[in-house]
Design a protein around this motif. Structure first.
Motif, PDB file in Angstrom:
ATOM      1  N   GLY A  23       0.808  -1.215   0.000  1.00  0.00           N
ATOM      2  CA  GLY A  23       0.000   0.000   0.000  1.00  0.00           C
ATOM      3  C   GLY A  23       0.839   1.262   0.000  1.00  0.00           C
ATOM      4  O   GLY A  23       0.376   2.322  -0.439  1.00  0.00           O
ATOM      5  N   ILE A  24       2.055   1.175   0.472  1.00  0.00           N
ATOM      6  CA  ILE A  24       2.960   2.323   0.447  1.00  0.00           C
ATOM      7  C   ILE A  24       3.803   2.304  -0.823  1.00  0.00           C
ATOM      8  O   ILE A  24       4.015   3.340  -1.459  1.00  0.00           O
ATOM      9  CB  ILE A  24       3.852   2.329   1.704  1.00  0.00           C
ATOM     10  CG1 ILE A  24       2.990   2.594   2.939  1.00  0.00           C
ATOM     11  CG2 ILE A  24       4.966   3.352   1.586  1.00  0.00           C
ATOM     12  CD1 ILE A  24       3.706   2.419   4.248  1.00  0.00           C
ATOM     13  N   ALA A  25       4.291   1.138  -1.217  1.00  0.00           N
ATOM     14  CA  ALA A  25       5.223   1.038  -2.348  1.00  0.00           C
ATOM     15  C   ALA A  25       4.551   1.282  -3.693  1.00  0.00           C
ATOM     16  O   ALA A  25       5.107   1.994  -4.532  1.00  0.00           O
ATOM     17  CB  ALA A  25       5.886  -0.335  -2.340  1.00  0.00           C
ATOM     18  N   VAL A  26       3.386   0.717  -3.913  1.00  0.00           N
ATOM     19  CA  VAL A  26       2.750   0.824  -5.224  1.00  0.00           C
ATOM     20  C   VAL A  26       2.401   2.274  -5.570  1.00  0.00           C
ATOM     21  O   VAL A  26       2.767   2.755  -6.651  1.00  0.00           O
ATOM     22  CB  VAL A  26       1.527  -0.115  -5.334  1.00  0.00           C
ATOM     23  CG1 VAL A  26       0.720   0.160  -6.581  1.00  0.00           C
ATOM     24  CG2 VAL A  26       1.978  -1.562  -5.297  1.00  0.00           C
ATOM     25  N   PRO A  27       1.725   3.031  -4.696  1.00  0.00           N
ATOM     26  CA  PRO A  27       1.462   4.432  -5.051  1.00  0.00           C
ATOM     27  C   PRO A  27       2.744   5.266  -5.159  1.00  0.00           C
ATOM     28  O   PRO A  27       2.845   6.120  -6.035  1.00  0.00           O
ATOM     29  CB  PRO A  27       0.588   4.948  -3.905  1.00  0.00           C
ATOM     30  CG  PRO A  27      -0.012   3.742  -3.304  1.00  0.00           C
ATOM     31  CD  PRO A  27       1.001   2.651  -3.468  1.00  0.00           C
ATOM     32  N   PHE A  33       7.120   7.428 -11.124  1.00  0.00           N
ATOM     33  CA  PHE A  33       7.280   7.217 -12.558  1.00  0.00           C
ATOM     34  C   PHE A  33       6.389   8.158 -13.361  1.00  0.00           C
ATOM     35  O   PHE A  33       6.778   8.645 -14.419  1.00  0.00           O
ATOM     36  CB  PHE A  33       7.014   5.762 -12.929  1.00  0.00           C
ATOM     37  CG  PHE A  33       8.090   4.828 -12.455  1.00  0.00           C
ATOM     38  CD1 PHE A  33       9.425   5.099 -12.708  1.00  0.00           C
ATOM     39  CD2 PHE A  33       7.770   3.691 -11.734  1.00  0.00           C
ATOM     40  CE1 PHE A  33      10.425   4.244 -12.269  1.00  0.00           C
ATOM     41  CE2 PHE A  33       8.765   2.830 -11.287  1.00  0.00           C
ATOM     42  CZ  PHE A  33      10.092   3.108 -11.554  1.00  0.00           C
ATOM     43  N   TRP A  34       5.197   8.438 -12.846  1.00  0.00           N
ATOM     44  CA  TRP A  34       4.291   9.359 -13.519  1.00  0.00           C
ATOM     45  C   TRP A  34       4.914  10.761 -13.542  1.00  0.00           C
ATOM     46  O   TRP A  34       4.894  11.448 -14.573  1.00  0.00           O
ATOM     47  CB  TRP A  34       2.957   9.374 -12.794  1.00  0.00           C
ATOM     48  CG  TRP A  34       1.867  10.183 -13.416  1.00  0.00           C
ATOM     49  CD1 TRP A  34       1.890  10.847 -14.609  1.00  0.00           C
ATOM     50  CD2 TRP A  34       0.577  10.414 -12.870  1.00  0.00           C
ATOM     51  NE1 TRP A  34       0.701  11.471 -14.829  1.00  0.00           N
ATOM     52  CE2 TRP A  34      -0.137  11.224 -13.776  1.00  0.00           C
ATOM     53  CE3 TRP A  34      -0.059  10.013 -11.701  1.00  0.00           C
ATOM     54  CZ2 TRP A  34      -1.436  11.645 -13.545  1.00  0.00           C
ATOM     55  CZ3 TRP A  34      -1.355  10.427 -11.476  1.00  0.00           C
ATOM     56  CH2 TRP A  34      -2.031  11.224 -12.385  1.00  0.00           C
ATOM     57  N   GLY A  35       5.464  11.184 -12.425  1.00  0.00           N
ATOM     58  CA  GLY A  35       6.107  12.493 -12.354  1.00  0.00           C
ATOM     59  C   GLY A  35       7.306  12.594 -13.271  1.00  0.00           C
ATOM     60  O   GLY A  35       7.507  13.617 -13.946  1.00  0.00           O
ATOM     61  N   LEU A  36       8.130  11.545 -13.322  1.00  0.00           N
ATOM     62  CA  LEU A  36       9.282  11.555 -14.223  1.00  0.00           C
ATOM     63  C   LEU A  36       8.839  11.604 -15.684  1.00  0.00           C
ATOM     64  O   LEU A  36       9.453  12.305 -16.501  1.00  0.00           O
ATOM     65  CB  LEU A  36      10.156  10.331 -13.969  1.00  0.00           C
ATOM     66  CG  LEU A  36      10.910  10.330 -12.632  1.00  0.00           C
ATOM     67  CD1 LEU A  36      11.615   8.995 -12.439  1.00  0.00           C
ATOM     68  CD2 LEU A  36      11.893  11.473 -12.568  1.00  0.00           C
ATOM     69  N   ALA A  37       7.788  10.886 -16.012  1.00  0.00           N
ATOM     70  CA  ALA A  37       7.275  10.912 -17.381  1.00  0.00           C
ATOM     71  C   ALA A  37       6.776  12.318 -17.736  1.00  0.00           C
ATOM     72  O   ALA A  37       6.984  12.798 -18.858  1.00  0.00           O
ATOM     73  CB  ALA A  37       6.156   9.886 -17.551  1.00  0.00           C
ATOM     74  N   GLU A  38       6.133  12.986 -16.796  1.00  0.00           N
ATOM     75  CA  GLU A  38       5.662  14.347 -17.036  1.00  0.00           C
ATOM     76  C   GLU A  38       6.835  15.305 -17.232  1.00  0.00           C
ATOM     77  O   GLU A  38       6.807  16.171 -18.106  1.00  0.00           O
ATOM     78  CB  GLU A  38       4.801  14.831 -15.862  1.00  0.00           C
ATOM     79  CG  GLU A  38       3.437  14.200 -15.807  1.00  0.00           C
ATOM     80  CD  GLU A  38       2.513  14.702 -16.898  1.00  0.00           C
ATOM     81  OE1 GLU A  38       2.628  15.870 -17.308  1.00  0.00           O
ATOM     82  OE2 GLU A  38       1.682  13.891 -17.344  1.00  0.00           O
ATOM     83  N   ILE A  39       7.870  15.157 -16.422  1.00  0.00           N
ATOM     84  CA  ILE A  39       9.040  16.032 -16.540  1.00  0.00           C
ATOM     85  C   ILE A  39       9.722  15.849 -17.891  1.00  0.00           C
ATOM     86  O   ILE A  39      10.090  16.814 -18.560  1.00  0.00           O
ATOM     87  CB  ILE A  39      10.025  15.777 -15.377  1.00  0.00           C
ATOM     88  CG1 ILE A  39       9.433  16.303 -14.078  1.00  0.00           C
ATOM     89  CG2 ILE A  39      11.375  16.424 -15.651  1.00  0.00           C
ATOM     90  CD1 ILE A  39      10.211  15.912 -12.848  1.00  0.00           C
ATOM     91  N   TYR A  40       9.881  14.586 -18.304  1.00  0.00           N
ATOM     92  CA  TYR A  40      10.554  14.317 -19.578  1.00  0.00           C
ATOM     93  C   TYR A  40       9.713  14.720 -20.780  1.00  0.00           C
ATOM     94  O   TYR A  40      10.234  14.940 -21.862  1.00  0.00           O
ATOM     95  CB  TYR A  40      10.962  12.853 -19.684  1.00  0.00           C
ATOM     96  CG  TYR A  40      12.109  12.490 -18.775  1.00  0.00           C
ATOM     97  CD1 TYR A  40      13.273  13.258 -18.753  1.00  0.00           C
ATOM     98  CD2 TYR A  40      12.030  11.400 -17.934  1.00  0.00           C
ATOM     99  CE1 TYR A  40      14.331  12.932 -17.914  1.00  0.00           C
ATOM    100  CE2 TYR A  40      13.078  11.070 -17.087  1.00  0.00           C
ATOM    101  CZ  TYR A  40      14.230  11.838 -17.094  1.00  0.00           C
ATOM    102  OH  TYR A  40      15.262  11.518 -16.264  1.00  0.00           O
TER     103      TYR A  40
END
Length: 48
Positions: A23-27, A33-40
């Motif tokens: 419950g902590i690791a998955v989110p 990864f979502w944030g890194l994809a947005e930055i790139y």
């Protein structure tokens, strides 16, 4: 007397520490990864 067989999913769902860790690791991983994809995917900013 026969021993009751426990389904693997039931063993998984009974382990509260594993559920807490997931419950902590998955989110955390998905938002990272979502944030890194947005930055790139951002275009480079043009400075004046």
């Amino acid at each position: 007397m026969e021993e009751e067989k426990i389904h693997p999913i039931q063993k998984f769902m009974d382990n509260i520490w594993l559920l807490l860790a997931l419950g902590i690791a998955v989110p955390s991983l998905s938002y990272t990864f979502w944030g890194l994809a947005e930055i790139y995917s951002l275009a480079k900013g043009i400075l004046p």
